[in-house]
Design an enzyme around this catalytic site. Structure first.
Site, PDB file in Angstrom:
ATOM      1  N   LYS A 112       0.842  -1.204   0.000  1.00 16.67           N
ATOM      2  CA  LYS A 112       0.000   0.000   0.000  1.00 16.67           C
ATOM      3  C   LYS A 112       0.873   1.248   0.000  1.00 16.67           C
ATOM      4  O   LYS A 112       0.643   2.194  -0.746  1.00 16.67           O
ATOM      5  CB  LYS A 112      -0.911   0.007   1.234  1.00 16.67           C
ATOM      6  CG  LYS A 112      -1.799   1.224   1.297  1.00 16.67           C
ATOM      7  CD  LYS A 112      -2.176   1.626   2.697  1.00 16.67           C
ATOM      8  CE  LYS A 112      -1.113   2.446   3.373  1.00 16.67           C
ATOM      9  NZ  LYS A 112      -1.498   3.050   4.657  1.00 16.67           N
TER      10      LYS A 112
ATOM     11  N   CYS B 157     -26.054   6.777   5.266  1.00 13.75           N
ATOM     12  CA  CYS B 157     -25.276   6.453   4.061  1.00 13.75           C
ATOM     13  C   CYS B 157     -26.175   6.434   2.826  1.00 13.75           C
ATOM     14  O   CYS B 157     -27.219   5.770   2.810  1.00 13.75           O
ATOM     15  CB  CYS B 157     -24.609   5.089   4.244  1.00 13.75           C
ATOM     16  SG  CYS B 157     -23.654   4.572   2.818  1.00 13.75           S
TER      17      CYS B 157
ATOM     18  N   CYS C 253     -24.912   3.416   8.691  1.00  9.98           N
ATOM     19  CA  CYS C 253     -25.714   3.038   7.520  1.00  9.98           C
ATOM     20  C   CYS C 253     -26.937   3.946   7.344  1.00  9.98           C
ATOM     21  O   CYS C 253     -27.350   4.217   6.223  1.00  9.98           O
ATOM     22  CB  CYS C 253     -26.141   1.580   7.617  1.00  9.98           C
ATOM     23  SG  CYS C 253     -24.741   0.451   7.722  1.00  9.98           S
TER      24      CYS C 253
END
Ligand code: SF4
Length: 265
Positions: A173, A253, A250
């Site tokens: 990464k 979202c 959520c």
């Protein structure tokens, strides 16, 4: 989260057939038009991406002002800038952006160059970077990597992923981000724990993946190359603010209706 990736199965079958056909072309050396293999792609990913961009439009996540792009001295000579980019990436693993940025500020106040670090004793370096995650190991890796950079690369950082990951304390990464930020070259998708988690929640990988490296390979199979650089910062910030590791938000979202992981979390 549900484990099966059922919408994908039908397409996977089709792909297997195409691979067999491709092989027979190349065996005989027959010149044929390149076969258009239907590339697997996740359901709804384009709309999910549009939604994430909308949720990230304020650019007010920690990564947006404390991430690697913001930790180096932009007025330093190019070689020093690149070294500072690599150092901030080495410090950033298992560490919050705020903590990495603080450590970088203290290091830069001392003059953050390869020579400067090699002249700093381990105890002092440890005090400067504390409390970044695994700071004791990072002192060792930073010293070893800086020695290699001085001896083999004239104090610069290497310009390939293969050479970067060969440095102590530098993972894939970091290498892909260093290529993008320090050299301006997109070599692959930089996948950290946020990207890994969100890619799996949104089913952006053909099957569930177990490590960031596996996720990187799975995303690179289908995600258009022009999005490879953007996706890291976009998903890291989304993971810091909304799709949290534990108890993701959520309800707030925009992807709630499109996300296979939204229910039950
Ligand atoms: S609905 Fe929940 S789990 Fe799915 S992307 Fe949004 S925050 Fe993450």
């Amino acid at each position: 989260a549900r484990k099966s990736h059922s919408p994908v199965k039908r397409r996977r079958k089709a792909q297997r057939l195409c691979v067999a056909y491709e092989g027979s072309d190349s065996e005989k050396g027959v010149k044929a038009e390149p076969l258009k293999v239907p590339v697997w792609e996740p359901q709804d990913w384009q709309q999910q991406l549009v939604n994430i961009r909308a949720m990230r439009s304020k650019k007010d996540a920690p990564v947006d002002h404390l991430g690697v792009e913001h930790c180096y001295d932009s007025s330093a000579p190019p070689k020093v800038r690149r070294y500072q980019v690599l150092l901030s990436l080495m410090l950033s693993s298992q560490t919050k952006d705020q903590v990495t940025a603080g450590a970088m500020q203290r290091l830069r106040a001392q003059g953050l160059t390869v020579d400067g670090i090699l002249q700093t004793d381990d105890a002092t370096l440890g005090k400067l970077i504390y409390p970044v995650g695994f700071w004791r190991s990072k002192v060792k890796y930073i010293k070893q990597t800086s020695t290699i950079l001085q001896q083999r690369y004239g104090g610069d950082i290497p310009a390939s992923v293969a050479e970067l990951v060969a440095l102590p304390g530098v993972g894939p990464k970091m290498a892909h981000l260093a290529m993008a930020v320090a050299w301006g070259t997109v070599s692959g998708i930089a996948v950290d724990t946020h990207v890994h988690r969100i890619a799996n929640r949104l089913r952006w990988t053909k099957k569930a993946t177990k490590s960031p490296e596996e996720t990187r390979a799975a995303l690179e199979e289908w995600l258009p190359r022009e999005l490879w650089h953007e996706i890291n910062g976009l998903l890291v910030g989304f993971g810091q603010q909304t799709c949290l590791p534990v108890r993701p938000r959520c309800q707030a979202c925009l992807n709630q209706a499109l996300c296979p992981a939204a229910q039950g979390l």
